[in-house]
Motif scaffolding. Structure first.
Motif, PDB file in Angstrom:
ATOM      1  N   ASP A  64      50.672  -1.532  72.871  1.00 33.61           N
ATOM      2  CA  ASP A  64      51.260  -0.102  72.105  1.00 33.61           C
ATOM      3  C   ASP A  64      50.362   0.513  71.379  1.00 33.61           C
ATOM      4  O   ASP A  64      49.469   0.052  70.719  1.00 33.61           O
ATOM      5  CB  ASP A  64      52.447  -0.604  70.959  1.00 33.61           C
ATOM      6  N   CYS A  65      49.924   1.904  71.589  1.00 37.57           N
ATOM      7  CA  CYS A  65      48.832   2.413  71.187  1.00 37.57           C
ATOM      8  C   CYS A  65      49.287   4.109  71.115  1.00 37.57           C
ATOM      9  O   CYS A  65      49.963   4.643  71.745  1.00 37.57           O
ATOM     10  CB  CYS A  65      47.277   2.072  71.883  1.00 37.57           C
ATOM     11  N   SER A  66      48.316   4.791  70.263  1.00 39.30           N
ATOM     12  CA  SER A  66      48.454   6.260  70.212  1.00 39.30           C
ATOM     13  C   SER A  66      47.102   6.608  70.026  1.00 39.30           C
ATOM     14  O   SER A  66      45.948   5.840  69.757  1.00 39.30           O
ATOM     15  CB  SER A  66      49.333   6.497  69.024  1.00 39.30           C
ATOM     16  N   LEU A  67      46.768   7.887  70.097  1.00 28.85           N
ATOM     17  CA  LEU A  67      45.275   8.389  69.909  1.00 28.85           C
ATOM     18  C   LEU A  67      45.051   9.792  69.303  1.00 28.85           C
ATOM     19  O   LEU A  67      46.054  10.263  69.286  1.00 28.85           O
ATOM     20  CB  LEU A  67      44.526   8.455  71.249  1.00 28.85           C
ATOM     21  N   HIS A  68      44.146   9.895  68.555  1.00 29.75           N
ATOM     22  CA  HIS A  68      43.682  11.020  67.863  1.00 29.75           C
ATOM     23  C   HIS A  68      42.120  11.504  68.056  1.00 29.75           C
ATOM     24  O   HIS A  68      41.224  10.640  67.668  1.00 29.75           O
ATOM     25  CB  HIS A  68      43.885  10.999  66.349  1.00 29.75           C
ATOM     26  N   SER A  69      42.055  12.568  68.773  1.00 31.87           N
ATOM     27  CA  SER A  69      40.581  12.947  68.758  1.00 31.87           C
ATOM     28  C   SER A  69      40.010  13.968  67.766  1.00 31.87           C
ATOM     29  O   SER A  69      40.705  14.950  67.210  1.00 31.87           O
ATOM     30  CB  SER A  69      40.415  13.756  70.097  1.00 31.87           C
ATOM     31  N   LEU A  70      38.983  13.403  67.146  1.00 34.22           N
ATOM     32  CA  LEU A  70      38.381  14.342  65.995  1.00 34.22           C
ATOM     33  C   LEU A  70      36.923  13.762  65.713  1.00 34.22           C
ATOM     34  O   LEU A  70      36.482  12.616  65.959  1.00 34.22           O
ATOM     35  CB  LEU A  70      39.340  13.832  64.764  1.00 34.22           C
ATOM     36  N   ASP A  71      36.285  14.427  64.820  1.00 33.14           N
ATOM     37  CA  ASP A  71      35.039  14.038  64.425  1.00 33.14           C
ATOM     38  C   ASP A  71      35.313  13.386  62.875  1.00 33.14           C
ATOM     39  O   ASP A  71      35.730  14.320  62.071  1.00 33.14           O
ATOM     40  CB  ASP A  71      34.073  15.117  64.401  1.00 33.14           C
ATOM     41  N   ILE A  72      35.007  12.144  62.677  1.00 31.24           N
ATOM     42  CA  ILE A  72      35.198  11.483  61.565  1.00 31.24           C
ATOM     43  C   ILE A  72      34.430  12.182  60.502  1.00 31.24           C
ATOM     44  O   ILE A  72      34.516  11.633  59.189  1.00 31.24           O
ATOM     45  CB  ILE A  72      35.103   9.929  61.604  1.00 31.24           C
ATOM     46  N   ARG A  73      33.315  12.736  60.760  1.00 36.24           N
ATOM     47  CA  ARG A  73      32.565  13.408  59.639  1.00 36.24           C
ATOM     48  C   ARG A  73      33.162  14.592  59.063  1.00 36.24           C
ATOM     49  O   ARG A  73      32.558  15.270  58.018  1.00 36.24           O
ATOM     50  CB  ARG A  73      31.000  13.915  60.210  1.00 36.24           C
ATOM     51  N   ASP A  74      34.262  15.373  59.562  1.00 35.72           N
ATOM     52  CA  ASP A  74      34.900  16.393  59.188  1.00 35.72           C
ATOM     53  C   ASP A  74      36.074  16.015  58.297  1.00 35.72           C
ATOM     54  O   ASP A  74      37.059  15.429  58.599  1.00 35.72           O
ATOM     55  CB  ASP A  74      35.470  16.987  60.491  1.00 35.72           C
ATOM     56  N   GLU A  75      35.761  16.188  56.875  1.00 31.84           N
ATOM     57  CA  GLU A  75      36.563  15.736  56.048  1.00 31.84           C
ATOM     58  C   GLU A  75      37.939  16.213  55.916  1.00 31.84           C
ATOM     59  O   GLU A  75      38.997  15.590  56.039  1.00 31.84           O
ATOM     60  CB  GLU A  75      36.322  16.256  54.516  1.00 31.84           C
ATOM     61  N   ASP A  76      38.260  17.626  56.448  1.00 30.71           N
ATOM     62  CA  ASP A  76      39.496  18.032  56.680  1.00 30.71           C
ATOM     63  C   ASP A  76      40.482  17.391  57.765  1.00 30.71           C
ATOM     64  O   ASP A  76      41.350  17.069  57.666  1.00 30.71           O
ATOM     65  CB  ASP A  76      39.354  19.556  56.785  1.00 30.71           C
ATOM     66  N   MET A 129      36.986   7.965  56.150  1.00 26.61           N
ATOM     67  CA  MET A 129      38.104   7.258  56.889  1.00 26.61           C
ATOM     68  C   MET A 129      38.623   6.258  55.807  1.00 26.61           C
ATOM     69  O   MET A 129      40.064   6.208  55.567  1.00 26.61           O
ATOM     70  CB  MET A 129      37.705   6.581  57.974  1.00 26.61           C
ATOM     71  N   ALA A 130      37.853   5.524  55.159  1.00 26.84           N
ATOM     72  CA  ALA A 130      38.494   4.323  54.263  1.00 26.84           C
ATOM     73  C   ALA A 130      39.021   5.120  53.064  1.00 26.84           C
ATOM     74  O   ALA A 130      40.188   4.723  52.580  1.00 26.84           O
ATOM     75  CB  ALA A 130      37.282   3.420  53.994  1.00 26.84           C
ATOM     76  N   ARG A 131      38.379   6.014  52.492  1.00 28.82           N
ATOM     77  CA  ARG A 131      39.100   6.824  51.395  1.00 28.82           C
ATOM     78  C   ARG A 131      40.238   7.355  51.542  1.00 28.82           C
ATOM     79  O   ARG A 131      41.559   7.063  50.777  1.00 28.82           O
ATOM     80  CB  ARG A 131      38.130   7.870  50.925  1.00 28.82           C
ATOM     81  N   GLU A 132      40.582   8.137  52.746  1.00 28.12           N
ATOM     82  CA  GLU A 132      41.769   8.634  53.108  1.00 28.12           C
ATOM     83  C   GLU A 132      42.874   7.611  53.395  1.00 28.12           C
ATOM     84  O   GLU A 132      43.985   7.951  52.993  1.00 28.12           O
ATOM     85  CB  GLU A 132      41.575   9.713  54.143  1.00 28.12           C
ATOM     86  N   VAL A 133      42.447   6.690  54.050  1.00 26.03           N
ATOM     87  CA  VAL A 133      43.443   5.443  54.511  1.00 26.03           C
ATOM     88  C   VAL A 133      43.919   4.781  53.107  1.00 26.03           C
ATOM     89  O   VAL A 133      44.947   4.486  52.972  1.00 26.03           O
ATOM     90  CB  VAL A 133      42.776   4.487  55.456  1.00 26.03           C
TER      91      VAL A 133
END
Length: 297
Positions: A64-76, A129-133
Motif C-alpha cells: 500500500d502506498c501513495s506518492l507526492h512529487s516535490l522538491d524537498i528544498r522548497d519550504e512551502d 522534512m524533519a521539522r514539518e513532520v
C-alpha cells in the motif's frame, strides 16, 4: 516473490512511513521493505514518473502506498505536502530522509552554486522534512526519523560538498534527538559505505570502472554492500525493537571507516562473509554488472 525482510511480518501494519528519494536506489529498496512489512508508504521525490513506477511495483506486490512529487528544498512545498499527508493519513509514524545527490569534483573546482546545491539537497531538505513532520504530527504522536548520510569519516576527497552536508546531518540528528525526545520522537542516522545501488548510474561509467575495484580492495569485508543491507538497518531503527536508540549514527560500510584508525593495517583479499539481499526487485548498475562479469568486482 515478495521482499524477504528479516523483520517480523506485519511489523509496521497500520503505520504511515515517508521515504524521500523513494523513486530509485536505496530509497526504492527501503520503500519496498516497509510496504512488505505492512506500512502505508508515502513515496516522495522530484520525478513523478519514477515515483509512479515504484508505486506500481509496490502495489503489484500487494503493498500500500501513495506518492507526492516535490522538491524537498522548497519550504512551502514541504509544509503543504506534509499537511496533505497528515490530512489523509492522520498520523506519520516514520520518516526516512534519504533524498540527496552530489557530483565528483575536487574542492578547488567546485563553484559556490554547486556547493550550495549539494548542501541544500543533502542537509536543508532533510531538515525541512524533519521539522514539518515533527510539527505537524510527531510532536503530538511521537515517531521515528532515520536520516541517510554517508561514510564521511576522515573526509570525503572528491566529494567535499557532500561530506560537509552529511556531517551537518549527523550533528542535526543528535540535536533533534535531544530536543524531540520529550515528545517520544527518536532520531537516528545510517551512514552507508559503497553500496551497489542505481546511484552509480548517475556517474561516468569510465570513472567508475577505474575506481570501483579500488573501493572494494579498501574494505575489510572485501566487497561492496547491497541496498537491502541498508534497508534492513533503517527498518530496524524505525521499529519498536529500537525503542531505546536515539541520536546515533550507524555506519554500514563493511568496516571501511575503520581503516582511518589503523595506519599499520594493510587490506588483504577476504571471503567477504555472508551477503544479504532480500530485495526481490534489486537491479545491478550496468557498470557493476560488467565489472562482475570480468571478475574485477
Amino acid at each position: 516473490m515478495r521482499y524477504q525482510s528479516q523483520l517480523r511480518p506485519g511489523s509496521f501494519s497500520g503505520q504511515t512511513h515517508l521515504v524521500t528519494g523513494g523513486g530509485s536506489g536505496i530509497g526504492r529498496c527501503i520503500a519496498h521493505e516497509l510496504a512488505s512489512l505492512g506500512a502505508h508508504v508515502v513515496l516522495i521525490g522530484r520525478s513523478a514518473e519514477k515515483l509512479a513506477l515504484v508505486a506500481e511495483e509496490i502495489r503489484s506486490d500487494g503493498g500500500d502506498c501513495s506518492l507526492h512529487s516535490l522538491d524537498i528544498r522548497d519550504e512551502d512545498a514541504v509544509r503543504d505536502t506534509v499537511a496533505a499527508i497528515v490530512q489523509a493519513r492522520q498520523c506519520i509514524h516514520g520518516l526516512v530522509n534519504n533524498a540527496g545527490g552530489q557530483f565528483p569534483a575536487p574542492l578547488e573546482q567546485i563553484k559556490s552554486k554547486g556547493f550550495e546545491a549539494v548542501v541544500r539537497s543533502n542537509l536543508l531538505g532533510g531538515f525541512l522534512m524533519a521539522r514539518e513532520v515533527f510539527l505537524q504530527s510527531m510532536k503530538t504522536h511521537g515517531g521515528s526519523i532515520v536520516n541517510i548520510t554517508a561514510d564521511n569519516v576522515g573526509g570525503m576527497p572528491m566529494m567535499g560538498h557532500s561530506g560537509a552536508a552529511r556531517a551537518g546531518m549527523e550533528n542535526l540528528t543528535e540535536t533533534a534527538a535531544l530536543e524531540w525526545a520529550a515528545h517520544g520522537v527518536r532520531v537516528n542516522a545510517v551512514a552507508p559505505g559503497y553500496i551497489l545501488s542505481s546511484g552509480f548510474d548517475t556517474y561516468d561509467p569510465e570513472f567508475l570502472r577505474e575506481l570501483l575495484p579500488g573501493f572494494r580492495d579498501s574494505i575489510p569485508l572485501y566487497r561492496l554492500g547491497e541496498e537491502a543491507e541498508i534497508s534492513g538497518a533503517v527498518c530496524f531503527l524505525l521499529s519498536d525493537a529500537a525503542s531505546y536508540i536515539t541520536g546515533q549514527t550507524l555506519r554500514i560500510d563493511g568496516g571501511s571507516s575503520l581503516k582511518h584508525h589503523s595506519p599499520l593495517w594493510r587490506p588483504a583479499p577476504a571471503c567477504g562473509g555472508n551477503r544479504f539481499n532480500g530485495f526481490h526487485r534489486s537491479r545491478r548498475p550496468q557498470v557493476v554488472e560488467e565489472l562482475e562479469a570480468e571478475g574485477k568486482l
